[in-house]
Design a protein around this motif. Structure first.
Motif, PDB file in Angstrom:
ATOM      1  N   GLN A  75       0.647  -1.178   0.103  1.00 14.43           N
ATOM      2  CA  GLN A  75      -0.312   0.088   0.127  1.00 14.43           C
ATOM      3  C   GLN A  75       0.756   1.430  -0.487  1.00 14.43           C
ATOM      4  O   GLN A  75       1.907   1.260   0.521  1.00 14.43           O
ATOM      5  N   THR A  76       0.393   2.125  -0.749  1.00 13.05           N
ATOM      6  CA  THR A  76       1.051   3.017  -1.063  1.00 13.05           C
ATOM      7  C   THR A  76       0.941   4.803   0.357  1.00 13.05           C
ATOM      8  O   THR A  76       1.552   5.912   0.485  1.00 13.05           O
ATOM      9  N   ASP A  77      -0.120   4.682   1.207  1.00 16.04           N
ATOM     10  CA  ASP A  77      -1.011   5.728   1.736  1.00 16.04           C
ATOM     11  C   ASP A  77      -1.489   7.023   1.063  1.00 16.04           C
ATOM     12  O   ASP A  77      -1.016   8.264   0.939  1.00 16.04           O
ATOM     13  N   ALA A  78      -1.341   7.088  -0.435  1.00 17.65           N
ATOM     14  CA  ALA A  78      -1.206   8.736  -0.837  1.00 17.65           C
ATOM     15  C   ALA A  78       0.047   8.834  -0.854  1.00 17.65           C
ATOM     16  O   ALA A  78       0.427  10.583  -1.417  1.00 17.65           O
ATOM     17  N   ASP A  79       1.200   8.477  -0.627  1.00 20.83           N
ATOM     18  CA  ASP A  79       2.648   9.181  -0.753  1.00 20.83           C
ATOM     19  C   ASP A  79       3.054   8.578  -2.086  1.00 20.83           C
ATOM     20  O   ASP A  79       2.773   7.921  -2.430  1.00 20.83           O
ATOM     21  N   ARG A  80       3.597  10.081  -2.756  1.00 24.57           N
ATOM     22  CA  ARG A  80       3.997   9.842  -3.901  1.00 24.57           C
ATOM     23  C   ARG A  80       5.731   9.513  -3.931  1.00 24.57           C
ATOM     24  O   ARG A  80       5.796   8.388  -4.707  1.00 24.57           O
ATOM     25  N   GLU A  81       6.011   9.499  -3.276  1.00 21.19           N
ATOM     26  CA  GLU A  81       7.470   8.354  -3.458  1.00 21.19           C
ATOM     27  C   GLU A  81       7.150   7.131  -3.040  1.00 21.19           C
ATOM     28  O   GLU A  81       8.081   6.511  -3.435  1.00 21.19           O
TER      29      GLU A  81
ATOM     30  N   GLY B 291       5.342  -8.247 -12.949  1.00 18.20           N
ATOM     31  CA  GLY B 291       4.147  -7.000 -12.970  1.00 18.20           C
ATOM     32  C   GLY B 291       3.787  -6.653 -12.126  1.00 18.20           C
ATOM     33  O   GLY B 291       3.594  -7.192 -10.590  1.00 18.20           O
ATOM     34  N   LEU B 292       3.289  -5.292 -12.344  1.00 14.19           N
ATOM     35  CA  LEU B 292       2.640  -4.678 -11.339  1.00 14.19           C
ATOM     36  C   LEU B 292       1.207  -3.978 -11.418  1.00 14.19           C
ATOM     37  O   LEU B 292       0.745  -2.863 -12.822  1.00 14.19           O
ATOM     38  N   ILE B 293       0.270  -3.864 -10.913  1.00 15.18           N
ATOM     39  CA  ILE B 293      -1.126  -3.757 -11.113  1.00 15.18           C
ATOM     40  C   ILE B 293      -1.094  -2.058  -9.498  1.00 15.18           C
ATOM     41  O   ILE B 293      -1.048  -2.779  -8.744  1.00 15.18           O
ATOM     42  N   LEU B 294      -1.114  -0.978 -10.128  1.00 17.54           N
ATOM     43  CA  LEU B 294      -1.455   0.251  -9.401  1.00 17.54           C
ATOM     44  C   LEU B 294      -2.019   0.868  -9.680  1.00 17.54           C
ATOM     45  O   LEU B 294      -2.545   1.485 -10.506  1.00 17.54           O
ATOM     46  N   ASN B 295      -2.430   1.098  -8.285  1.00 15.35           N
ATOM     47  CA  ASN B 295      -3.857   2.007  -8.683  1.00 15.35           C
ATOM     48  C   ASN B 295      -3.124   3.854  -7.396  1.00 15.35           C
ATOM     49  O   ASN B 295      -2.791   3.742  -6.536  1.00 15.35           O
ATOM     50  N   PRO B 296      -2.610   4.140  -8.917  1.00 18.80           N
ATOM     51  CA  PRO B 296      -2.214   5.425  -8.374  1.00 18.80           C
ATOM     52  C   PRO B 296      -3.119   6.283  -7.647  1.00 18.80           C
ATOM     53  O   PRO B 296      -3.797   7.055  -8.177  1.00 18.80           O
ATOM     54  N   LEU B 297      -2.593   7.610  -6.681  1.00 18.74           N
ATOM     55  CA  LEU B 297      -3.291   8.527  -6.997  1.00 18.74           C
ATOM     56  C   LEU B 297      -2.825   9.986  -7.334  1.00 18.74           C
ATOM     57  O   LEU B 297      -3.111  10.757  -6.890  1.00 18.74           O
TER      58      LEU B 297
ATOM     59  N   ILE C 183      -7.944  18.241  -3.329  1.00 18.95           N
ATOM     60  CA  ILE C 183      -6.224  17.387  -3.109  1.00 18.95           C
ATOM     61  C   ILE C 183      -6.274  17.120  -4.425  1.00 18.95           C
ATOM     62  O   ILE C 183      -6.997  16.349  -5.216  1.00 18.95           O
ATOM     63  N   PRO C 184      -4.844  17.442  -4.974  1.00 19.39           N
ATOM     64  CA  PRO C 184      -4.896  16.780  -5.780  1.00 19.39           C
ATOM     65  C   PRO C 184      -4.565  14.999  -5.970  1.00 19.39           C
ATOM     66  O   PRO C 184      -5.140  14.738  -7.320  1.00 19.39           O
ATOM     67  N   SER C 185      -4.959  14.304  -5.276  1.00 20.11           N
ATOM     68  CA  SER C 185      -5.148  13.064  -4.633  1.00 20.11           C
ATOM     69  C   SER C 185      -7.093  12.166  -5.284  1.00 20.11           C
ATOM     70  O   SER C 185      -7.158  11.844  -4.949  1.00 20.11           O
ATOM     71  N   GLY C 186      -7.520  13.551  -5.224  1.00 16.75           N
ATOM     72  CA  GLY C 186      -9.286  13.888  -5.410  1.00 16.75           C
ATOM     73  C   GLY C 186      -9.767  13.438  -6.627  1.00 16.75           C
ATOM     74  O   GLY C 186     -11.034  13.703  -6.230  1.00 16.75           O
TER      75      GLY C 186
ATOM     76  N   HIS D  82     -27.087  22.897  -1.402  1.00 15.50           N
ATOM     77  CA  HIS D  82     -26.371  24.581  -0.741  1.00 15.50           C
ATOM     78  C   HIS D  82     -25.357  23.970  -0.736  1.00 15.50           C
ATOM     79  O   HIS D  82     -24.433  22.832  -0.111  1.00 15.50           O
ATOM     80  N   PRO D  83     -24.047  25.223  -0.414  1.00 14.03           N
ATOM     81  CA  PRO D  83     -22.480  24.137  -0.248  1.00 14.03           C
ATOM     82  C   PRO D  83     -22.424  24.182   1.256  1.00 14.03           C
ATOM     83  O   PRO D  83     -21.444  23.148   0.817  1.00 14.03           O
ATOM     84  N   ASP D  84     -23.071  24.779   1.950  1.00 16.24           N
ATOM     85  CA  ASP D  84     -22.948  24.154   3.552  1.00 16.24           C
ATOM     86  C   ASP D  84     -23.022  22.227   3.401  1.00 16.24           C
ATOM     87  O   ASP D  84     -22.569  21.366   3.884  1.00 16.24           O
ATOM     88  N   LEU D  85     -24.333  21.557   2.440  1.00 16.80           N
ATOM     89  CA  LEU D  85     -24.576  20.133   2.167  1.00 16.80           C
ATOM     90  C   LEU D  85     -23.396  19.303   1.313  1.00 16.80           C
ATOM     91  O   LEU D  85     -23.201  18.311   1.520  1.00 16.80           O
ATOM     92  N   LEU D  86     -22.214  20.582   0.812  1.00 17.80           N
ATOM     93  CA  LEU D  86     -21.485  19.505   0.158  1.00 17.80           C
ATOM     94  C   LEU D  86     -20.063  19.711   1.319  1.00 17.80           C
ATOM     95  O   LEU D  86     -19.234  19.917   1.462  1.00 17.80           O
ATOM     96  N   ARG D  87     -20.179  18.458   2.089  1.00 21.13           N
ATOM     97  CA  ARG D  87     -19.289  18.219   2.511  1.00 21.13           C
ATOM     98  C   ARG D  87     -17.730  17.698   2.544  1.00 21.13           C
ATOM     99  O   ARG D  87     -18.110  15.907   1.717  1.00 21.13           O
ATOM    100  N   PRO D  88     -16.720  17.910   2.693  1.00 21.48           N
ATOM    101  CA  PRO D  88     -15.237  17.617   2.506  1.00 21.48           C
ATOM    102  C   PRO D  88     -14.585  16.461   3.345  1.00 21.48           C
ATOM    103  O   PRO D  88     -15.510  16.587   4.519  1.00 21.48           O
ATOM    104  N   SER D  89     -13.576  15.503   3.126  1.00 28.04           N
ATOM    105  CA  SER D  89     -13.400  14.485   3.963  1.00 28.04           C
ATOM    106  C   SER D  89     -12.287  14.244   2.422  1.00 28.04           C
ATOM    107  O   SER D  89     -11.862  13.463   1.640  1.00 28.04           O
ATOM    108  N   ASP D  90     -10.633  13.806   3.906  1.00 26.41           N
ATOM    109  CA  ASP D  90      -9.356  13.474   3.522  1.00 26.41           C
ATOM    110  C   ASP D  90      -9.524  12.191   3.235  1.00 26.41           C
ATOM    111  O   ASP D  90      -8.577  11.749   2.898  1.00 26.41           O
ATOM    112  N   THR D  91     -10.619  11.549   4.741  1.00 25.88           N
ATOM    113  CA  THR D  91     -10.383   9.884   4.714  1.00 25.88           C
ATOM    114  C   THR D  91     -11.552   9.601   4.116  1.00 25.88           C
ATOM    115  O   THR D  91     -12.525   9.904   4.829  1.00 25.88           O
ATOM    116  N   TYR D  92     -11.493   8.338   4.345  1.00 27.71           N
ATOM    117  CA  TYR D  92     -13.077   8.030   3.974  1.00 27.71           C
ATOM    118  C   TYR D  92     -12.798   6.200   4.519  1.00 27.71           C
ATOM    119  O   TYR D  92     -13.304   5.417   4.069  1.00 27.71           O
ATOM    120  N   THR D  93     -13.185   7.441   5.620  1.00 30.12           N
ATOM    121  CA  THR D  93     -14.033   6.215   7.307  1.00 30.12           C
ATOM    122  C   THR D  93     -14.897   6.625   7.371  1.00 30.12           C
ATOM    123  O   THR D  93     -15.999   6.995   7.270  1.00 30.12           O
TER     124      THR D  93
END
Length: 335
Positions: free
Chosen positions: A97-103, A120-126, A187-190, A212-223
């Motif tokens: 897993q990468t934890d969405a880390d570019r390095e 070979g590599l199957i990769l889900n990049p963010l 965010i770039p990975s979103g 309404h903009p107030d009803l569009l709630r952001p989240s950096d983590t999908y937990t």
């Protein structure tokens, strides 16, 4: 005494070369022949000598599956399907897993020393860009997910805009007019979040509705915790809301918990839709309506394309779109 290729060939009625092709995962063996050889392998308990095969072919017999987070149920279920299809093709799967880390994504893409070697590599990049694939890819790769990267690699994905649109249209069809969204990301990975928001907004606009903009709630983590918190924030606003579209099922399950704690009736007062169709959603309270990507098809096609590329085939990179379904359960449809 160890079983050898000749014994497998005699039992299955094929040549030793054909048995070797099956064992080494070469795809140009007729399905019925492959099955006959596999039956003989299972019956005799044949086990390939991995070290000898690697020296002979220059291959390890290993595929890598790299995803952002293995503790996300969607990726765990996808990994199970990838392992199943890779095993059928004669490969073993290594997970990371990468934890969405570019390095970390670049590290795995380029096969840095100290990493397990694989064919070979199957990769889900963010975080990767179009320039990263030709510059860093050290082996055949297949890309998953929503991050569009122009490259020679195959890209297996679903239409997130259409899927989110279908989920929102379902809510509107049940009479909902005040739809909230949980999981927006700037965010770039979103990329997947942006596509899903686009689909939801299209459905609302076509119905003459707005969010309404107030009803569009952001989240950096999908937990679950993120969904729980966002749902409580929406309820605390005091604005009219009769539906919520969560950009994955784990957030939706957290939202369901928040609604139950505050004695909100589901779906009578607020309907809830998720995304991914993880197994947990079938047993939530109430069972969760969700978008079901065809995870088995994603895994099967990714493995097939990667095995073809390892064998020197594949040609130009292909954009391969896999289907989805909307699974309607009690969180929107009632008992």
């Amino acid at each position: 005494m160890a079983v050898n290729l000749k014994q497998v060939a005699e039992m299955s009625g094929v040549s030793v070369r054909t048995v070797s092709n099956v064992v080494n995962g070469f795809h140009y063996v007729a399905p019925e022949t492959r099955q006959r050889v596999q039956t003989a392998i299972d019956a005799l308990g044949y086990r390939p000598n991995a070290a000898a095969r690697s020296l002979r072919t220059g291959r390890t017999g290993l595929l890598a599956l790299v995803v952002p987070a293995l503790d996300q149920p969607y990726f765990a279920e996808l990994a199970r399907a990838v392992v199943r299809h890779a095993t059928a093709a004669g490969y073993t799967v290594v997970l990371d897993q990468t934890d969405a880390d570019r390095e970390r994504e670049l590290d795995l893409l380029s096969g840095q020393p100290g990493r397990t070697m694989f064919d070979g590599l199957i990769l889900n990049p963010l975080t990767l860009t179009s320039a990263d694939i030709p510059e860093h890819a050290a082996r055949p790769i297949v890309l998953l997910g929503e991050r569009a990267i122009a490259s020679s690699a195959d890209h297996v994905h679903i239409d997130n805009v259409a899927a989110a649109r279908a989920a929102t249209e379902h809510l509107i069809a049940t009479g909902r007019e005040h739809v909230a969204v949980i999981g927006t990301q700037d965010i770039p990975s979103g990329q997947s979040a942006r596509l899903r928001l686009q689909g939801a907004m299209l459905a609302l606009a076509e119905a003459g509705l707005t969010a309404h903009p107030d009803l569009l709630r952001p989240s950096d983590t999908y937990t679950r915790a993120a969904g729980y918190q966002a749902m409580n924030e929406i309820l605390d606003l005091g604005r009219p809301v009769d539906a919520v579209f969560c950009f994955n099922d784990t957030m939706a399950i957290g939202a369901l918990r928040a609604l139950r704690e505050r004695s909100v009736r589901i779906p009578d007062d607020i309907a809830v839709v998720g995304f991914d169709d993880i197994e947990e959603g079938q047993f939530s309270a109430p069972p969760l309506t969700t978008v079901r990507p065809d995870k088995d098809a994603i895994a099967r096609i990714a493995v097939e394309r990667l095995v073809a590329r390892i064998s020197g085939e594949g040609g130009e990179g292909k954009e391969i779109e896999v289907g989805f379904d909307l699974v309607v359960r009690e969180s929107t449809a009632g008992a």
